[in-house]
Structure formats: structure tokens, C-alpha cells
Design a protein around this motif. Structure first.
Motif, PDB file in Angstrom:
ATOM      1  N   ILE A 347       0.839  -1.197   0.000  1.00 22.57           N
ATOM      2  CA  ILE A 347       0.000   0.000   0.000  1.00 22.57           C
ATOM      3  C   ILE A 347       0.880   1.257   0.000  1.00 22.57           C
ATOM      4  O   ILE A 347       2.070   1.193   0.341  1.00 22.57           O
ATOM      5  CB  ILE A 347      -0.939   0.034   1.216  1.00 22.57           C
ATOM      6  N   SER A 348       0.293   2.366  -0.393  1.00 20.95           N
ATOM      7  CA  SER A 348       0.999   3.657  -0.389  1.00 20.95           C
ATOM      8  C   SER A 348       0.747   4.372   0.938  1.00 20.95           C
ATOM      9  O   SER A 348      -0.340   4.265   1.522  1.00 20.95           O
ATOM     10  CB  SER A 348       0.530   4.537  -1.545  1.00 20.95           C
ATOM     11  N   LYS A 349       1.784   5.118   1.357  1.00 21.92           N
ATOM     12  CA  LYS A 349       1.669   5.812   2.635  1.00 21.92           C
ATOM     13  C   LYS A 349       2.482   7.105   2.591  1.00 21.92           C
ATOM     14  O   LYS A 349       3.558   7.145   1.992  1.00 21.92           O
ATOM     15  CB  LYS A 349       2.191   4.902   3.746  1.00 21.92           C
ATOM     16  N   LEU A 350       1.964   8.133   3.218  1.00 20.00           N
ATOM     17  CA  LEU A 350       2.685   9.397   3.294  1.00 20.00           C
ATOM     18  C   LEU A 350       3.602   9.397   4.514  1.00 20.00           C
ATOM     19  O   LEU A 350       3.178   9.096   5.630  1.00 20.00           O
ATOM     20  CB  LEU A 350       1.710  10.573   3.398  1.00 20.00           C
ATOM     21  N   VAL A 351       4.880   9.739   4.279  1.00 18.82           N
ATOM     22  CA  VAL A 351       5.846   9.830   5.369  1.00 18.82           C
ATOM     23  C   VAL A 351       6.613  11.143   5.217  1.00 18.82           C
ATOM     24  O   VAL A 351       6.630  11.759   4.147  1.00 18.82           O
ATOM     25  CB  VAL A 351       6.839   8.643   5.339  1.00 18.82           C
ATOM     26  N   LEU A 352       7.242  11.573   6.301  1.00 18.59           N
ATOM     27  CA  LEU A 352       8.063  12.783   6.237  1.00 18.59           C
ATOM     28  C   LEU A 352       9.485  12.426   5.847  1.00 18.59           C
ATOM     29  O   LEU A 352      10.119  11.560   6.454  1.00 18.59           O
ATOM     30  CB  LEU A 352       8.054  13.491   7.589  1.00 18.59           C
ATOM     31  N   HIS A 353       9.980  13.057   4.799  1.00 15.09           N
ATOM     32  CA  HIS A 353      11.361  12.872   4.363  1.00 15.09           C
ATOM     33  C   HIS A 353      11.982  14.250   4.180  1.00 15.09           C
ATOM     34  O   HIS A 353      11.545  15.030   3.335  1.00 15.09           O
ATOM     35  CB  HIS A 353      11.403  12.079   3.052  1.00 15.09           C
ATOM     36  N   ASP A 354      13.005  14.536   4.985  1.00  9.33           N
ATOM     37  CA  ASP A 354      13.602  15.881   5.003  1.00  9.33           C
ATOM     38  C   ASP A 354      12.529  16.945   5.244  1.00  9.33           C
ATOM     39  O   ASP A 354      12.456  17.973   4.560  1.00  9.33           O
ATOM     40  CB  ASP A 354      14.343  16.172   3.679  1.00  9.33           C
ATOM     41  N   ILE A 360       5.354   6.830  -0.272  1.00 12.86           N
ATOM     42  CA  ILE A 360       6.163   5.630  -0.526  1.00 12.86           C
ATOM     43  C   ILE A 360       5.274   4.393  -0.429  1.00 12.86           C
ATOM     44  O   ILE A 360       4.166   4.444   0.114  1.00 12.86           O
ATOM     45  CB  ILE A 360       7.324   5.496   0.487  1.00 12.86           C
ATOM     46  N   ASN A 361       5.781   3.285  -0.963  1.00 13.71           N
ATOM     47  CA  ASN A 361       5.100   2.000  -0.822  1.00 13.71           C
ATOM     48  C   ASN A 361       5.611   1.290   0.430  1.00 13.71           C
ATOM     49  O   ASN A 361       6.804   1.336   0.737  1.00 13.71           O
ATOM     50  CB  ASN A 361       5.347   1.121  -2.039  1.00 13.71           C
ATOM     51  N   ILE A 362       4.701   0.646   1.119  1.00  9.68           N
ATOM     52  CA  ILE A 362       5.103  -0.179   2.263  1.00  9.68           C
ATOM     53  C   ILE A 362       4.475  -1.563   2.137  1.00  9.68           C
ATOM     54  O   ILE A 362       3.418  -1.729   1.503  1.00  9.68           O
ATOM     55  CB  ILE A 362       4.692   0.449   3.606  1.00  9.68           C
TER      56      ILE A 362
END
Length: 395
Positions: A347-354, A360-362
Motif C-alpha cells: 500500500i501507499s503511505k505518506l511519510v516525512l522525508h527531510d 512511498i510504498n510499504i
């Protein structure tokens, strides 16, 4: 004329399902020629003819469940050539000795040579004489003991059934057919489905099951990654780092066997039920080798051509249920194994990057373990190793 009863196919498997007949009435058969393919709780097995001859009668239809000692064939035997030994005591005396000894036919190794001959009067057939006061004549009802038990459980009236066995004997399959007519839509579990029902019930009663879940980030994966191959490689790595999950547990002796070899049972869904073929020495396979093994094995399952040895000796199990649907699950451990890993739908998920939201996919992961044999710490360390390997870029 000789009768051929279903032999013991090994490992205490009392029941089999007729998958395919290879002979018909009137056919001439040779010794060890395959006559029928059966499916047991372990695998599909080709049963060979115990002697040469002509098929006079054939019992049971494809899809029927039969047990050890059930009548399969009646064969008009072709007598083998006699071996003679001349012993002359005088010029007028001649003694002829004939040997017709035969070895047990072979079914995936050797069919058990235990004596499973069934006495028609004492065991194989039960005869019941009923003489109601209103009827001066005797009514004879003939049925297998197992058929009587089955009829009682399913509520089937034996007197309304015409048996298909020799001399009209009522067989188990006759009860099943009658049940289907009385209760449309009723399905007798067979083959892999029957095995699944028994295995799951046994597991539920005995295993101290605990399930933990995690997520693996797949942002380092390439677009064409083979999920099954990645999961297999990750399980092998996790087993090396935390071998307690790659083990068998025996509650009766309170012992466990921690394996150094990783044999992964991979759950395969089919229209016939659930199969779990085993990828032995999984650590020795390349990605290409894993994919070839999976494709070949799945094809064999669809054709119901999978050997008993292909379903044995798993040390840990993988269920990639997410290939169909589902995110998390509580997969069931199959004793004597102590762990099973379930992979959910990516599934796709929103994460904080910088400090920026990134999609991203998880891969959701679920692992059930037997808490009698594994500690929570061991299970957590195994899961951590699994996740870290999955999150790596392809090497």
C-alpha cells in the motif's frame, strides 16, 4: 478372480480421494501399471496394479472419498509362468513345484505390506436383518461400518440407498451422493480442503499463538521487484540472525529442534484448496531459481501432480496473501513449526522525508509464533531482521 483393496499409502493416512482412473472395465493391465491416482492428506499418489490381468469390475468414482481396505478393482488374473523344479525319486516319479510369490506393488517408495485384507463376513460388510411384525419376510441391508456411521452423522436413511459396492453393498461414497440429493449445496470436504480443516483445528487447540505486525518501507525497491523472491531471501536472513523461529517444537517431550537448514513452506491457493509446498535449502537459491521453482510448483498443484515429498519438512512458512487482498492478518502456525510470516498487500503511505511529505510504498507484515517455544524478544528480533532486509536496495 482377485480383488484389489486400497492399500496403506503410508504415514497413517486412512482416507484418500479418487482423482483419476487410468483403467476401465475390460482393460488388460500389467503388474505395477498405474490404475488410479489418489489424493491423500499429504500428496497425490499413483497406485499400481498388484498383478496382471483383465479388469472385471471397478469401484468408486472420481471425487469419491475412500478408506484403507476399500474395494478398488476385481481382476481376472493372468497367471505368471510357473517356475518348475524337477525332483526325481525314481524313473516313474516326478514332482513339480510352482512358485507364484509376488512382491508388494510400489507407491511412492513401497506400499505398506501390512495385512489389510478384510473379511467380508466379519468386518468389511455389516448385514442387518429386520423383521417387522407386519412383514413376514426378511429385509437385508448391507453396508460398510463406516458408511453406517457416516449416514447417522449426516442424517441419511440407509434403506433409501441402492449400494454400488459388490452385491449391492452401501459404500461411503453412496452416503455422500445421497446427502447431496437431500441437502442441495452440501459439499463434503475433500483432499487439500479436508487436510486444511483438520490441520487448522489441531493448531487452534494446541498452539499458544501470538501475532506481531510491522511495516517494511519499499522506497529502495526497483519497479520490477519479485515480491516472493524478496520475501524468501529476507526470511533466510532473519532465520540466520534469530534461528529460534526456524524450529520445531514437541509439546509431549518438551523439546525443540532449532534448524540450521531453512526449508520454507510457501502457501499456494488453488481451486482444490490450500497447498504448502516446501522450498528446501532456500538459502541455496538465486532469485531466478526461486521464481523457476515457484512457477513449476504452482503448475504442478493446478494439475494436481505434486508428490508427497514436496509437502514435507518445512521449518517455517510464508503466506503471501496480499497477492490477492488483505493488509494484516493472524496466520495460523502449523505444528511442529513455530512461526509463519504473512505478507499483506503493498500500500501507499505518506511519510516525512527531510521535513517534506513523501509518498512511498510499504509492505504490511504479520507474524504468528508459538509462545510455548519462542520468547517475545526472539520474535521481535526476527521481525526486525526481516524488515531491515526487505528495506534494502536490490543487490
Amino acid at each position: 478372480m482377485k480383488t484389489f483393496l486400497l492399500p496403506d499409502l503410508g504415514e497413517g493416512l486412512a482416507e484418500s480421494e479418487i482423482i483419476q482412473w487410468h483403467v476401465n472395465v475390460g482393460d488388460h493391465i500389467e503388474l505395477d501399471q498405474p490404475v488410479v491416482t489418489l489424493e491423500t492428506a499429504k500428496a497425490t499418489v499413483e497406485v499400481p496394479a498388484p498383478y496382471s490381468g483383465t479388469i472385471v469390475s471397478r469401484y468408486g468414482n472420481e471425487g469419491d472419498i475412500i478408506g484403507i481396505g476399500s474395494l478398488l478393482l476385481e481382476i481376472e488374473e493372468t497367471k505368471p509362468e510357473a517356475k518348475t523344479e524337477n525332483k526325481t525319486n525314481s524313473t516313474n516319479n516326478l514332482e513339480i513345484k510352482t512358485e507364484t510369490k509376488m512382491d508388494a506393488a510400489t507407491v511412492v517408495g513401497n506400499v505398506s505390506q501390512q495385512d489389510h485384507n478384510v473379511n467380508t463376513d466379519e468386518f468389511w460388510v455389516e448385514r442387518e436383518h429386520e423383521q417387522p411384525q407386519s412383514q413376514p419376510h426378511t429385509t437385508q441391508l448391507t453396508a460398510l461400518p463406516s458408511a453406517r456411521v457416516l449416514a447417522k452423522k449426516l442424517g441419511v436413511d440407509l434403506s433409501a440407498i441402492q449400494g454400488t459396492g459388490p452385491d449391492g453393498v452401501i459404500l461411503d461414497c453412496d452416503i455422500y451422493h445421497a446427502c447431496d440429493k437431500q441437502l442441495p449445496g452440501t459439499e463434503v470436504l475433500k483432499g487439500a480442503r479436508r487436510t486444511m480443516a483438520n490441520t487448522m483445528a489441531a493448531s487452534h487447540q494446541s498452539v499458544a499463538a501470538v501475532t506481531i505486525t510491522e511495516e517494511a518501507r519499499l522506497d529502495q525497491w526497483q519497479a520490477d521487484e519479485d515480491i516472493t523472491c524478496r520475501l524468501v531471501k529476507a526470511i533466510v536472513t532473519a532465520c540466520r540472525q534469530e534461528p529460534a523461529l526456524n524450529a520445531w517444537f514437541d509439546a509431549e517431550t518438551m523439546t525443540r529442534c532449532v534448524h540450521t537448514t531453512v526449508n520454507i513452506g510457501i502457501a499456494v491457493d488453488s481451486e482444490h484448496g490450500l497447498y504448502v509446498p516446501v522450498l528446501r535449502h532456500a538459502d541455496e537459491y538465486s532469485n531466478k531459481g526461486i521464481r523457476q521453482w515457484v512457477d513449476k510448483t504452482v503448475s504442478g498443484i493446478r494439475e494436481r501432480k505434486i508428490g508427497r515429498e514436496q509437502l514435507q519438512h518445512a521449518t517455517i512458512t510464508l503466506s503471501n496473501f496480499g497477492a490477492i487482498a488483505g493488509i494484516y492478518a493472524t496466520p495460523v502456525v502449523t505444528p511442529p513449526q513455530v512461526a509463519i510470516i504473512g505478507a499483506g498487500r503493498v500500500i501507499s503511505k505518506l511519510v516525512l522525508h527531510d521535513k517534506q511529505p513523501t509518498q512511498i510504498n510499504i509492505m504490511p507484515l504479520s507474524m504468528t509464533f508459538d509462545h510455548r517455544a519462542c520468547t517475545g524478544g526472539e520474535a521481535a528480533r526476527f521481525m526486525k531482521a526481516l524488515v531491515l532486509h526487505l528495506q534494502q536496495a536490490t543487490t
